[in-house]
Design an enzyme around this catalytic site. Structure first.
Site, PDB file in Angstrom:
ATOM      1  N   SER A 285      11.848  -3.794  69.703  1.00  0.00           N
ATOM      2  CA  SER A 285      12.238  -4.722  68.446  1.00  0.00           C
ATOM      3  C   SER A 285      11.040  -4.344  67.701  1.00  0.00           C
ATOM      4  O   SER A 285       9.982  -3.660  67.663  1.00  0.00           O
ATOM      5  CB  SER A 285      12.023  -6.101  68.974  1.00  0.00           C
ATOM      6  N   LYS A 286      11.107  -4.853  66.468  1.00  0.00           N
ATOM      7  CA  LYS A 286      10.176  -4.554  65.110  1.00  0.00           C
ATOM      8  C   LYS A 286       9.048  -5.068  65.839  1.00  0.00           C
ATOM      9  O   LYS A 286       7.858  -4.449  65.693  1.00  0.00           O
ATOM     10  CB  LYS A 286      10.504  -5.397  64.093  1.00  0.00           C
ATOM     11  N   ARG A 287       8.857  -6.238  66.591  1.00  0.00           N
ATOM     12  CA  ARG A 287       7.685  -6.868  67.102  1.00  0.00           C
ATOM     13  C   ARG A 287       6.964  -5.765  68.110  1.00  0.00           C
ATOM     14  O   ARG A 287       5.913  -5.656  68.157  1.00  0.00           O
ATOM     15  CB  ARG A 287       8.050  -8.210  67.745  1.00  0.00           C
ATOM     16  N   ASN A 288       7.844  -5.180  68.978  1.00  0.00           N
ATOM     17  CA  ASN A 288       7.383  -4.473  69.875  1.00  0.00           C
ATOM     18  C   ASN A 288       7.183  -2.911  69.634  1.00  0.00           C
ATOM     19  O   ASN A 288       7.322  -1.927  70.254  1.00  0.00           O
ATOM     20  CB  ASN A 288       8.274  -4.293  71.042  1.00  0.00           C
ATOM     21  N   GLY A 289       7.121  -2.615  68.042  1.00  0.00           N
ATOM     22  CA  GLY A 289       6.533  -1.312  67.782  1.00  0.00           C
ATOM     23  C   GLY A 289       7.926  -0.541  67.754  1.00  0.00           C
ATOM     24  O   GLY A 289       7.574   0.803  67.648  1.00  0.00           O
TER      25      GLY A 289
END
Ligand code: GLU
Length: 475
Positions: free
Chosen positions: A247-251
């Site tokens: 995800s965006k948060r997970n790079g």
């Protein structure tokens, strides 16, 4: 019936790997069946809208080759292809759905709705406004803000067959009467996707598993309108590792990020295709045309796949190996520009050396900067046990190397090679003794891509002799 698939991104920023994979599968399936692939921009959630992201979607799809037949910027018979331009349509259909009993007007205030939350903050609308009379509705619509909610049955089960996940059933009691049309007249995704997929003649809906369990509520609408349901194909999630979704948060990087890092575009697309799908045949490296040829829904897996950048990098290297020197130079030009050698040496010759040694173009500068970094080096570098060479050998052979190369007129691979081999024979030494010493002398490095012949050719006669002179003087 002609197959029609669509990619329906929300313009919320970069086009990430997961999004591009959804697009790619829609493209591959449509192309394989001789069908149409449609791009629709789902921009009804204005709070999440990011400026410039529609252009990024267009650019990414063009650049990657995952190109649509119809879309906002190319037109088509089913437009407009941007949801915000279809606002009136949604209103019309929402009102129709109310008439059909599949939806109803709701005037509840935020305060009342808040009061419906349980102690955990969970909320389920209590169908309060379903009871309003037609007259009351007409009256209140004149002055009060309202939404249109879906009327989900209180009992029963919604079932459908997903081509990847099989039979899916959800109890209606677990589905809430979600908002279809907001008070500003904009539809929610839950409504717009149904209206648009139907009106755009979409036969196969391909999207992420996050929609697997909401699909029964979409089916209720198809059924209420008397429309044929599309075929559903939900795609497994892509993971960063065993436990975390990409995800965006997970790079999660975007397509553009990887291109910027110097991955070969075809390799990115090729790798993305393999995230959740595998061909019957045991092959991995496939162009877009080959992917289209091999693609089949049976090859889509139910289990999540882990994004493995190392593998994508390897694939990129495989594409690079097959490039001609000309193609390598032209595709890698901006990375050559970042190196110290740009404009100084023959890039086609450097390409020949690099093609088997880099997997992504961004490795280029560090791999070739040594050509321009000729500085003082330790004479211990001349030592090589296997080649039986050391500083002493260098002292003996290097002046001779310089002498023979000085009188060489045709400064090319064969000329340099033959000259040095003649010298080896004449001196009765080992090949390595001449070649190793000469390579160290003109580079000052323990290891380099390419040997003395290739490097001397790239450096040119003048520079090679200058470096030999310098190195000899330091012995
Ligand atoms: N706009 C939705 C999203 O970006 C599309 C989902 C779908 O393909 O139906 O997730």
């Amino acid at each position: 019936m002609k197959v029609r698939t669509r990619f329906a991104p929300s313009p919320t920023g970069y086009l990430h790997i997961g999004g591009l994979r959804t697009a790619l599968y829609g493209y591959l399936f449509a192309k394989k069946q001789g069908g149409d692939f449609v791009l629709r921009i789902e921009d009804t959630d204005t709070a999440r809208y990011v400026d410039g992201s529609v252009q990024i979607i267009y650019d990414t799809m063009r650049d990657s080759g995952v190109m649509y037949d119809e879309g906002p910027d190319v037109g088509g018979n089913y437009g407009p292809y941007v949801q915000s331009e279809r606002k009136n349509l949604y209103k019309e259909y929402a009102e129709k759905l109310v008439e059909l009993g599949g939806a109803y007007y709701c005037f509840c205030t935020p305060d009342r709705l808040n009061g419906l939350k349980d102690e955990n903050g969970n909320f389920k609308y209590d169908k309060h406004c379903l009871k309003l009379s037609k007259e009351e509705i007409e009256e209140r619509k004149k002055t009060e803000p309202y939404v249109i909610r879906q009327n989900v049955p209180l009992e029963g089960t919604g079932s459908y067959h997903d081509l990847v996940y099989g039979d899916i059933s959800v109890d209606y009691k677990d589905i809430e009467d979600g908002i279809l049309l907001k008070s500003d007249g904009m539809p929610t995704y839950n409504f717009a996707n149904v209206i648009d997929d139907h009106l755009m003649g979409i036969t196969h809906v391909i999207r992420g598993t996050e929609y697997l369990s909401s699909t029964p509520k979409y089916n209720l609408m198809y059924d209420a309108f008397g429309w044929e349901r599309p075929v559903y194909i939900h795609l497994p999630p892509i993971m960063k590792d065993e436990r975390h979704k990409l995800s965006k948060r997970n790079g999660d990087a975007s397509y553009a990020d990887f291109v910027e890092k110097g991955y070969v575009k075809e390799a990115i697309v090729n790798y993305i295709a393999l995230l959740g799908w595998s061909p019957k045949e045991n092959i991995e490296k496939m162009s877009l045309a080959e992917l289209t040829e091999h693609f089949s829904l049976e090859g889509i897996s139910k289990s999540p796949s882990i994004f493995d950048e190392v593998k994508m990098r390897w694939l990129s290297g495989e594409y690079i190996k097959e490039m001609s020197n000309e193609e390598f130079v032209s595709r890698a030009e901006e990375f050559f520009k970042k190196s110290k050698v740009y404009g100084k040496y023959d890039l086609l010759k450097i390409a020949e050396l690099l093609k088997t040694r880099v997997e992504i173009f961004s490795e280029i500068p560090e791999k070739i900067n040594f050509l321009e970094e000729f500085t003082d080096f330790d004479n211990a570098l001349y030592f090589h046990k296997k080649m039986k060479t050391d500083e002493q050998v260098a002292k003996e052979v290097l002046p001779k190397v310089k002498e023979v190369l000085e009188s060489l007129d045709s400064w090319n691979h064969d000329g340099i090679h033959d000259t040095l081999m003649d010298l080896v024979n004449k001196l009765g030494v080992k090949t390595g003794q001449v070649f190793w010493c000469a390579r160290v002398a003109i580079t000052g490095k323990e290891s380099t891509p390419g040997g003395v012949i290739e490097l001397a050719e790239i450096l040119g006669k003048e520079e090679t002799l200058r470096r030999l002179d310098l190195s000899i003087s330091r012995l």
